[in-house]
Design a protein around this motif. Structure first.
Motif, PDB file in Angstrom:
ATOM      1  N   GLN A 340       0.837  -1.189   0.000  1.00 18.10           N
ATOM      2  CA  GLN A 340       0.000   0.000   0.000  1.00 18.10           C
ATOM      3  C   GLN A 340       0.874   1.241   0.000  1.00 18.10           C
ATOM      4  N   ASP A 341       0.239   2.379  -0.353  1.00 20.83           N
ATOM      5  CA  ASP A 341       0.954   3.641  -0.325  1.00 20.83           C
ATOM      6  C   ASP A 341       1.485   3.897   1.068  1.00 20.83           C
ATOM      7  N   GLY A 342       2.634   4.566   1.147  1.00 19.79           N
ATOM      8  CA  GLY A 342       3.256   4.890   2.415  1.00 19.79           C
ATOM      9  C   GLY A 342       4.420   3.974   2.739  1.00 19.79           C
ATOM     10  N   GLU A 343       4.441   2.782   2.176  1.00 22.76           N
ATOM     11  CA  GLU A 343       5.565   1.887   2.378  1.00 22.76           C
ATOM     12  C   GLU A 343       6.701   2.311   1.468  1.00 22.76           C
ATOM     13  N   GLY A 344       7.911   2.335   2.004  1.00 22.28           N
ATOM     14  CA  GLY A 344       9.046   2.805   1.250  1.00 22.28           C
ATOM     15  C   GLY A 344       9.561   1.795   0.261  1.00 22.28           C
ATOM     16  N   ALA A 345      10.299   2.316  -0.708  1.00 20.84           N
ATOM     17  CA  ALA A 345      10.883   1.437  -1.718  1.00 20.84           C
ATOM     18  C   ALA A 345      11.955   0.535  -1.121  1.00 20.84           C
ATOM     19  N   ALA A 346      12.535   0.934   0.026  1.00 24.19           N
ATOM     20  CA  ALA A 346      13.583   0.118   0.640  1.00 24.19           C
ATOM     21  C   ALA A 346      13.071  -1.271   1.003  1.00 24.19           C
ATOM     22  N   GLU A 347      11.844  -1.344   1.484  1.00 24.21           N
ATOM     23  CA  GLU A 347      11.274  -2.647   1.833  1.00 24.21           C
ATOM     24  C   GLU A 347      11.077  -3.504   0.600  1.00 24.21           C
ATOM     25  N   VAL A 348      10.649  -2.888  -0.496  1.00 24.49           N
ATOM     26  CA  VAL A 348      10.440  -3.627  -1.733  1.00 24.49           C
ATOM     27  C   VAL A 348      11.761  -4.157  -2.264  1.00 24.49           C
ATOM     28  N   ILE A 349      12.808  -3.299  -2.233  1.00 23.30           N
ATOM     29  CA  ILE A 349      14.128  -3.724  -2.714  1.00 23.30           C
ATOM     30  C   ILE A 349      14.683  -4.846  -1.852  1.00 23.30           C
ATOM     31  N   ALA A 359       5.387  -5.859  -5.145  1.00 20.74           N
ATOM     32  CA  ALA A 359       4.988  -4.696  -5.942  1.00 20.74           C
ATOM     33  C   ALA A 359       4.639  -3.548  -5.017  1.00 20.74           C
ATOM     34  N   LEU A 360       5.035  -2.350  -5.432  1.00 22.94           N
ATOM     35  CA  LEU A 360       4.692  -1.142  -4.704  1.00 22.94           C
ATOM     36  C   LEU A 360       3.657  -0.380  -5.499  1.00 22.94           C
ATOM     37  N   ARG A 361       2.487  -0.185  -4.911  1.00 20.83           N
ATOM     38  CA  ARG A 361       1.384   0.486  -5.613  1.00 20.83           C
ATOM     39  C   ARG A 361       1.333   1.951  -5.205  1.00 20.83           C
ATOM     40  N   ARG A 362       1.162   2.813  -6.204  1.00 27.54           N
ATOM     41  CA  ARG A 362       1.043   4.247  -5.959  1.00 27.54           C
ATOM     42  C   ARG A 362      -0.228   4.759  -6.610  1.00 27.54           C
ATOM     43  N   HIS A 363      -0.849   5.719  -5.963  1.00 26.40           N
ATOM     44  CA  HIS A 363      -2.011   6.387  -6.528  1.00 26.40           C
ATOM     45  C   HIS A 363      -1.595   7.763  -6.965  1.00 26.40           C
ATOM     46  N   ALA A 364      -1.700   8.066  -8.256  1.00 27.00           N
ATOM     47  CA  ALA A 364      -1.318   9.377  -8.770  1.00 27.00           C
ATOM     48  C   ALA A 364      -2.252  10.434  -8.203  1.00 27.00           C
ATOM     49  N   GLY A 365      -1.619  11.558  -7.844  1.00 28.67           N
ATOM     50  CA  GLY A 365      -2.394  12.708  -7.410  1.00 28.67           C
ATOM     51  C   GLY A 365      -2.723  12.710  -5.933  1.00 28.67           C
TER      52      GLY A 365
END
Length: 366
Positions: A340-349, A359-365
């Motif tokens: 979910q949004d708010g989780e950093g890319a470091a955890e995904v990497i 997968a890291l999901r982002r909501h535009a806007g």
């Protein structure tokens, strides 16, 4: 009395209650349908991205020669990445012609870096076997070199110390007697005099004055740095044009301490050529090694246009909608593989390096 006269239809209250239930259930079912469609599209996109990532990793598998050119312990060096330059890169004291300026993130050095006298920002790029550097210096008193003096440490200048291809220490001082073209010299161990007196013509640069101090753009051949591509950069600040004494020296320092070199150029041009040649247009691809060091990157992340500025009265319902949406998503959450949004890319990497793609999901806007 007729039998039909004893049969009555539903009361008005019951009809209103049935209508209310329908008005609640239909939007809820519609929301569930949209959620399922979104999950299906995300799952399809995730599988597609996973196939791309697996294809690239399989292509690079076994190519240890592409990743064995950097120091083993990254804690001994300041992490800095030299991005490939696709523009003209004229030596004019400006970075705008390198290509996408936003992609050249500057690292700041100095006490209270970003505001202190003598601090500087450094951006690196590479092109055709050259290492380019752009140094934005903050200096409240500019002191240029006296061309009649043999001493080179009596004025503001930039030092580059490195390990040469033959394993010996290398020292280059970049000086200027006025704004414009700079002159570089190979220096002695004390950083006072030039070794031979002749300029080092392979190191070229241009200096301009700014409101805060200087902007220096220079380049040097990458093969000058040897195979490990390590070097340190310092700005020497001189404020008194009479005594010409050194006021301060601001260095690029690693976490290991002042005895080590300050920078390692995190660049793997061979890896970059490989991922650029795979033809994944529209993707942002980043190659990260097992030490979590970024080795190559191509493409950009486009989250769509930003929403227009809202007035205060419009922001209130939007905020309420976003909170409601988060609550509904919490009720209908299902896929654990979608962050979910708010989780950093470091955890995904970290998860990907551990062999568990995420997968890291982002909501535009938002």
């Amino acid at each position: 009395m007729r039998i039909g006269s004893a049969i009555h239809g539903p009361r008005l209250v019951a009809k209103l209650m049935a209508l209310s239930v329908a008005l609640l259930v239909v939007p809820w079912l519609s929301w569930l349908l949209l959620v399922e469609m979104e999950r299906a599209l995300e799952a399809m996109q995730f599988r597609q991205q996973l196939l791309v990532a697996k294809g690239i990793s399989t292509f690079l598998n076994g190519r240890e020669d592409l990743f064995a050119d950097l120091p083993i312990d990254p804690e001994d060096y300041e992490a800095l990445y030299a991005r490939p330059i696709t523009g003209s890169a004229r030596l004019d004291g400006a970075i705008e012609d390198w290509n996408d300026v936003d992609s050249h993130v500057a690292n700041s050095f100095g006490a209270r870096a970003g505001t202190a006298d003598g601090s500087f920002d450094l951006s690196l790029g590479d092109r055709d076997g050259w290492l380019y550097a752009f140094v934005q210096v903050r200096d409240d008193v500019r002191v240029y070199r006296n061309p009649e003096s043999l001493r080179l440490d009596g004025a503001d200048h930039v030092r580059v110390d490195f390990i040469r291809a033959d394993g010996e220490d290398g020292r280059i001082a970049i000086t200027a007697s006025q704004a414009g073209v700079t002159t570089a010299y190979r220096m002695d161990a004390e950083w006072r005099l030039a070794e031979t007196g002749a300029p080092e013509r392979s190191v070229q640069g241009h200096l301009v004055e700014t409101d805060e101090g200087y902007a220096l753009e220079f380049r040097l051949p990458l093969d000058m740095l040897g195979s490990r591509r390590v070097f340190g950069l310092s700005f020497v600040d001189v404020d008194d044009p009479q005594t010409r004494a050194t006021r301060a020296v601001t260095r690029t320092l690693p976490t290991a301490g002042e005895e080590s070199f300050g920078l390692v150029v995190y660049r793997s041009p061979e890896v970059l050529k490989i991922i650029e040649g795979l033809g994944y247009a529209g993707y942002r691809i980043m190659v990260i090694d097992t030490e979590s060091r970024r080795r190559a990157e191509t493409g950009g992340l486009d989250l769509g246009p930003r929403p227009p500025a809202e007035t205060n009265w419009a922001a209130i319902p939007r905020g309420a909608f976003l909170k409601t949406r988060q609550w509904l998503e919490a009720l209908t959450a299902g896929d654990a593989d979608v962050a979910q949004d708010g989780e950093g890319a470091a955890e995904v990497i970290a998860s990907a390096l551990a062999g568990d793609p995420l997968a890291l999901r982002r909501h535009a806007g938002e």
